[in-house]
Design a protein around this motif. Structure first.
Motif, mmCIF file in Angstrom:
data_model
loop_
_atom_site.group_PDB
_atom_site.id
_atom_site.type_symbol
_atom_site.label_atom_id
_atom_site.label_comp_id
_atom_site.label_asym_id
_atom_site.label_seq_id
_atom_site.Cartn_x
_atom_site.Cartn_y
_atom_site.Cartn_z
ATOM 1 N N ARG A 173 17.271 98.583 69.357
ATOM 2 C CA ARG A 173 18.521 98.467 70.103
ATOM 3 C C ARG A 173 18.324 97.363 71.435
ATOM 4 N N LEU A 174 17.229 97.176 71.996
ATOM 5 C CA LEU A 174 16.986 96.475 72.932
ATOM 6 C C LEU A 174 17.168 94.856 72.611
ATOM 7 N N ILE A 175 16.599 94.751 71.233
ATOM 8 C CA ILE A 175 16.464 93.246 70.828
ATOM 9 C C ILE A 175 17.899 93.267 70.486
ATOM 10 N N GLU A 176 18.848 94.167 69.847
ATOM 11 C CA GLU A 176 20.072 93.810 69.565
ATOM 12 C C GLU A 176 20.915 93.525 70.465
ATOM 13 N N GLU A 177 20.694 94.055 71.738
ATOM 14 C CA GLU A 177 21.227 93.684 73.168
ATOM 15 C C GLU A 177 20.973 92.528 73.693
ATOM 16 N N GLY A 178 19.937 91.851 73.208
ATOM 17 C CA GLY A 178 19.439 90.530 73.600
ATOM 18 C C GLY A 178 18.526 90.658 74.989
ATOM 19 N N TYR A 179 17.735 91.727 74.962
ATOM 20 C CA TYR A 179 16.602 91.699 76.147
ATOM 21 C C TYR A 179 15.478 91.144 75.480
ATOM 22 N N GLU A 180 14.645 90.544 76.364
ATOM 23 C CA GLU A 180 13.240 90.001 76.302
ATOM 24 C C GLU A 180 12.510 90.723 76.805
ATOM 25 N N PHE A 181 11.193 90.689 76.490
ATOM 26 C CA PHE A 181 10.313 91.812 77.075
ATOM 27 C C PHE A 181 9.222 90.833 77.777
ATOM 28 N N ARG A 182 8.806 91.551 79.158
ATOM 29 C CA ARG A 182 7.636 91.075 79.873
ATOM 30 C C ARG A 182 6.981 91.958 80.304
#
Length: 297
Positions: free
Chosen positions: A276-285
């Motif tokens: 869901r985070l990826i679907e909402e356009g988030y990147e990870f750091r």
């Protein structure tokens, strides 16, 4: 006329009495003796003021010396507790998220690492020293090798013990630092207070702890989004609802989850969270690229 001065303690009384005695005798003496008496009293007052200044400087010096000795004693008592490295704040994407996992490493960390690798996501793991067994160290080393970050959390996670005093907390962290140095060669710069930086346990000693840890090169991170996966009896639905119900509107959200030996449910639901985070356009750091964050209250 004698100058008025402010003098401390019993010396003030003595000085004023002498001044009054001198003044009383002035009326019955000629001008030359009056001048001599006035001069003597003035000298006495100057001497008293000089003594007061000397005493004040001595007190200030003792206070400064006390602070310096306090720093020295803390340094001697906690020799391993110094951070290696620093945070490098970068320009980040508009939609960036920082996954964090507390209380590992454990068998659940292995599952979590597998899931993070599958979705090309990264995270910061705040470790408990008592979990850094031989197997725990290997799990943590794997996390480092795969691009994740390790952080200081606590040696024991016993609030009643570690928050008993500043010295109790620093003793706990010094043991944890020693474990990090033995296992990984250095002590990381990021840390998270057990339970966060605001609670009935930490509040009485929080400011002194923050000052001392900052002096030693550490940078603290709380969270602004929580899955509440270690509170009560969570479900897969409740964890997701807590995260996505508070994610919107948060600047550079830091998500709190857990990878303790009891965090099976978190490991199971993580794929759905990442999707869901990826679907909402988030990147990870990882956190070394984010400005420090602790609760504002």
């Amino acid at each position: 006329m004698l100058k008025r001065r402010i003098i401390r303690g019993g010396t003030l009384v003595a000085a004023l009495l002498l001044a009054e005695l001198a003044a009383a005798g002035l009326a019955n003496r000629d001008m030359s003796k009056e001048e001599r008496n006035a001069a003597q009293v003035e000298v006495l007052l100057e001497n008293v003021l000089a003594e007061n200044r000397s005493a004040s400087n001595s007190e200030n010096g003792q206070e400064k010396k006390g602070r310096e000795e306090d720093y020295v004693s803390k340094t001697d008592a906690y020799p391993y507790l110094y951070a290696k490295g620093s945070v490098t704040i970068q320009e980040l994407p508009d939609k960036v998220v920082f996954l964090t996992f507390d209380d590992g490493p454990s068998k659940n960390t292995i599952t979590i690492l597998d899931t993070l690798a599958k979705y090309n996501a990264c995270a910061t793991f705040f470790l408990i020293g008592e979990n850094l067994t031989e197997d725990g160290i290997e799990i943590a080393k794997r996390a480092l090798e795969e691009g994740h970050m390790l952080g200081m959390h606590t040696e024991t996670h016993r609030y009643d013990k570690i928050y008993r005093s500043v010295e109790s907390f620093l003793t706990d962290y010094d043991k944890l630092a020693y474990r990090f140095i033995e296992a990984f060669g250095e002590c990381p710069p990021v840390f998270r207070f057990p339970g966060g930086s605001y609670s009935a346990y930490i509040n009485p000693i929080k400011e002194e702890l923050k000052e001392e840890l900052t002096r030693r090169g550490f940078i603290g991170y709380d969270w602004n989004v929580s899955g509440e996966d270690a509170v009560g009896t969570p479900t897969a639905a409740s964890i997701k609802n807590h995260i996505f119900g508070s994610l919107e509107g948060q600047h550079q959200p830091i998500i709190l989850l857990h990878d303790s030996p009891c965090s099976n449910l978190t490991a199971e639901v993580l794929p759905e969270i990442l999707e869901r985070l990826i679907e909402e356009g988030y990147e990870f750091r990882t956190l070394q690229y984010r400005e420090p964050y602790q609760f504002p209250w």
